[in-house]
Structures are given as C-alpha cells and as structure tokens.
Design an enzyme around this catalytic site. Structure first.
Site, PDB file in Angstrom:
ATOM      1  N   TYR A   1       0.894  -1.157   0.000  1.00 39.05           N
ATOM      2  CA  TYR A   1       0.000   0.000   0.000  1.00 39.05           C
ATOM      3  C   TYR A   1       0.932   1.207   0.000  1.00 39.05           C
ATOM      4  O   TYR A   1       1.808   1.318   0.862  1.00 39.05           O
ATOM      5  CB  TYR A   1      -0.880   0.064   1.241  1.00 39.05           C
TER       6      TYR A   1
ATOM      7  N   PHE B   1       5.074   0.830   6.889  1.00 41.78           N
ATOM      8  CA  PHE B   1       5.980  -0.304   6.762  1.00 41.78           C
ATOM      9  C   PHE B   1       6.449  -0.477   5.318  1.00 41.78           C
ATOM     10  O   PHE B   1       7.605  -0.800   5.066  1.00 41.78           O
ATOM     11  CB  PHE B   1       5.302  -1.576   7.270  1.00 41.78           C
ATOM     12  N   CYS B   2       5.549  -0.239   4.374  1.00 41.74           N
ATOM     13  CA  CYS B   2       5.942  -0.297   2.964  1.00 41.74           C
ATOM     14  C   CYS B   2       6.874   0.849   2.621  1.00 41.74           C
ATOM     15  O   CYS B   2       7.830   0.689   1.840  1.00 41.74           O
ATOM     16  CB  CYS B   2       4.700  -0.253   2.074  1.00 41.74           C
TER      17      CYS B   2
ATOM     18  N   CYS C   1       1.388   3.067   3.346  1.00 41.77           N
ATOM     19  CA  CYS C   1       1.641   2.267   4.552  1.00 41.77           C
ATOM     20  C   CYS C   1       3.040   2.574   5.079  1.00 41.77           C
ATOM     21  O   CYS C   1       4.018   2.525   4.319  1.00 41.77           O
ATOM     22  CB  CYS C   1       1.512   0.789   4.210  1.00 41.77           C
TER      23      CYS C   1
END
Length: 380
Positions: free
Chosen positions: A112, A117-118, A115
């Site tokens: 995503y 974390f991404c 996001c």
C-alpha cells in the site's frame, strides 16, 4: 495512507451491513485489474486480517444499510483513485536507470503506497539503488496477493520464487545479501524463522526471530559496524520505529475533524476525484478515520493532544543522533535512519507533517535523508 483508509472504510461499512437489522443476502466487491499469476513459490509465513472495528452499533435498519453502503462505496472509490494516481506517478529506479542491480536480484514489491511499513522498504531500496517493480494492493479485496498465505504487506518477491514477508525481515535479508555475496537470499532467509503465538486478545500473531539482525561473519560485522555499540544502537531504534513511532501516525493525521477533512481533501485533490466520488472519499472517509483514530489513541495510551507524543518521539530521535553526527549511522544513514525516515515520510503534505517540521528539531536530518534516498547514495 489513502489505501489504508480505504480498507478501514470498507470494514466500517461491513460492520453496518452485518448488523442484525441491516443484514441482507448478497455480496459486494470492488475488483481492480488482473491479479498477477504466480507459480512455484516458496512462501514464508502466514497471517490474518486485522480486527474489525465495531463502530456506532446503535444505528440500525435502512439508515444503517445506507450508511454502510456509503462507507463501502467511499472506500472503493478512494482506493480506485489512489491506485490510478499511483500508476500515473510511480517512477522507479529500474525505469530511470535501466540497470540490473549488483546483487542480481529481480525485486517486486507488493504494497500500500501510504503504509509506513511499505514506505520503510521503499526508503531502503531507493537508498541502496536497487531497481524494483511495485504492485499496488487493493486494501479491501487484496486480490493481488491472493496467491499468498501471508495476507499483509509489504511482501517482496525475489527472483520470482522467494517470498519475503515483514518489512524488517525484508530489509535485514537484503542488507545481508548486499554485504555477504556468498549466501543466496534463500539461505539468508532461514536465519529469520517464523514464530506463531496467540496474543492477549486471543488472536494468532506471526513474528520473526532475529529480524533486526544482519547475518554476517565477524569480519563483515566489524566492517559494517566499526565503532563499539553501533550495531546495538541501530537495532534499538529500528525496534522503536516499529513498536512506537509507527503508532503515532494515524492519531496525528486524523487528530481533529478539521484535520481529518483536510487529510482527505488532500487525497481527493491529488487523486482528481469527481464531485460525487470526492464527497464520499472526503466526508465519509474523514468521519470514519476520525473515529478510528480515537480508538488508536486509547489503545496506545497517547496524550489528549497526540501532537505532543509525536514531537517528543521525534525530538528523542534527534537527540539520540546528537550534534556531532549527520545520521545515526555517522556520515551515512544506517538501517535505523531509513526506518524512521520511511515512517515519517507518509505524513508529507499533511498538517501533522508541517507541525512536526516546525515544532521539532528534525528538519535538517530529514532533508539530508531525502537527498540520500533520492540520489541512491547507498548504491554499492
């Protein structure tokens, strides 16, 4: 961030539609494009979906059904526009340089876009100068990763057959691979075994052992961390970014109704929504995320003014770097720098980001990190 919001909107919508008085037969779906076909994969890990928010349970009947449909429609439309914008704008190192990475790795990142974390993984890949392809995942249907038993993002496919899960495992594995040329990515990945457990809420969770460690020889470790305490410090702040800093993002972005509206107004303007689409994405989305952000504030024991938690966290980070270093890694960013930068970057363009830059000491470090990632200064 818009993609994560779309998924939350859909969950809220299903909550209304699944109320006893509002439940009706039939299904709703928002297919988007053709999911990639994958075969002969090694999958490392399984996972489940997040908890379903049970909001405003007092609404029933036709009103509840209508509002539920509005949430679902708003989520679907906002996701559509997010992906359309992403496809139009995403330019990656592989497209710009047309190079094959030194490590000989073909990388495909399932993500995503907003996001945290991404964003951490992208910051590492960009800084390291590793070409990669992005597949934007529908946060509601997740058809793009239906082939995977692990149902979260990011997921990184390496050379079409090795699947890396969890942002910190991805970064540690690739970092090891770039330093230790003798081991394959599959061999390195075995050093990060998957562990399943049940948390206090009775939900099964998946974790990975050693995920903040680089699997290096003694000589390689000495070259990577030439000063005493560097490795321990890097690991400490990588954990901090995952366990604390990331939980400050949503409560700050949707802190007030005005900020929630402003955040979704930004998303709508950037996505060039039509009048009808913009109404649902902005007003319904803002209302849902404002409510959800309050629950997150309570869950993580944040102050009434969550900005103060953000300011303190960011200033603690800058203080840990100190005045004599450009980065926590010294003259160049280390993995902790990239993790913190990746998390903070998802707020760009929003009031929370502007307030953070104005009221903390993070500005100059952040600008140095922008240049380092944009110029791929960690390319080997």
């Amino acid at each position: 961030m818009a993609a994560a919001c779309a998924r939350s909107l859909a969950k809220v919508g299903w909550t209304f539609l699944e109320c006893p008085a509002a439940r009706r037969p039939g299904t709703v779906s928002y297919p988007l494009g053709n999911p990639s076909t994958r075969v002969s994969r090694r999958a490392y890990g399984t996972g489940g979906t997040g908890p379903r928010a049970k909001l405003l349970s007092s609404l029933r009947g036709a009103g509840g059904r209508a509002l539920g449909c509005a949430f679902l429609l708003g989520g679907g439309l906002s996701f559509y526009q997010t992906v359309k914008l992403s496809v139009q704008r995403q330019q990656h190192l592989a497209q710009e340089d047309g190079e094959v990475p030194a490590a000989g790795l073909k990388l495909v990142l399932y993500q995503y876009k907003t996001c945290p974390f991404c964003s951490k993984v992208r910051a590492f890949l960009d800084y390291s100068g590793l070409p990669y392809q992005v597949v934007e995942v529908n946060p509601v249907m997740r058809q793009e990763i239906k082939w995977s038993t692990y149902r979260k993002v990011p997921i990184l496919m390496v050379n079409d057959d090795v699947q890396l899960n969890d942002s910190s495992v991805i970064i540690s594995s690739l970092s090891t691979c770039l330093i230790n040329k003798e081991k394959s990515i599959s061999e390195i990945l075995r050093c990060y075994p998957e562990m399943k457990s049940v948390n206090d809420s009775g939900k099964e969770v998946t974790e990975y052992n050693n995920k903040y460690w680089l699997m290096l020889s003694e000589a390689e470790t000495a070259l990577t961390y030439p000063e005493k305490g560097m490795q321990k410090e890097e690991m400490k702040w990588r954990k901090w970014a995952d366990s604390w800093l990331v939980h400050l993002i949503s409560p700050n972005v949707y802190r007030t109704t005005d900020e929630a509206l402003a955040s979704f107004d930004y998303i709508v303007r950037e996505g060039k929504f039509g009048t009808f689409e913009g109404f649902f994405a902005k007003y319904v989305g803002a209302a849902a995320m404002f409510i959800i952000s309050k629950r997150l504030k309570k869950r993580h024991n944040l102050q009434d003014d969550v900005r103060q938690d953000l300011y303190k966290a960011v200033n603690d980070w800058v203080a840990a770097i100190g005045k004599k270093r450009k980065f926590m890694g010294g003259d160049k960013p280390n993995l902790a720098d990239l993790a913190v930068f990746g998390v903070l970057r998802v707020m760009e363009g929003l009031q929370a980001f502007d307030d953070m830059m104005k009221n903390t000491r993070v500005k100059y470090w952040y600008q140095r990190m922008e240049r380092a990632t944009l110029n791929h200064e960690g390319r080997k």
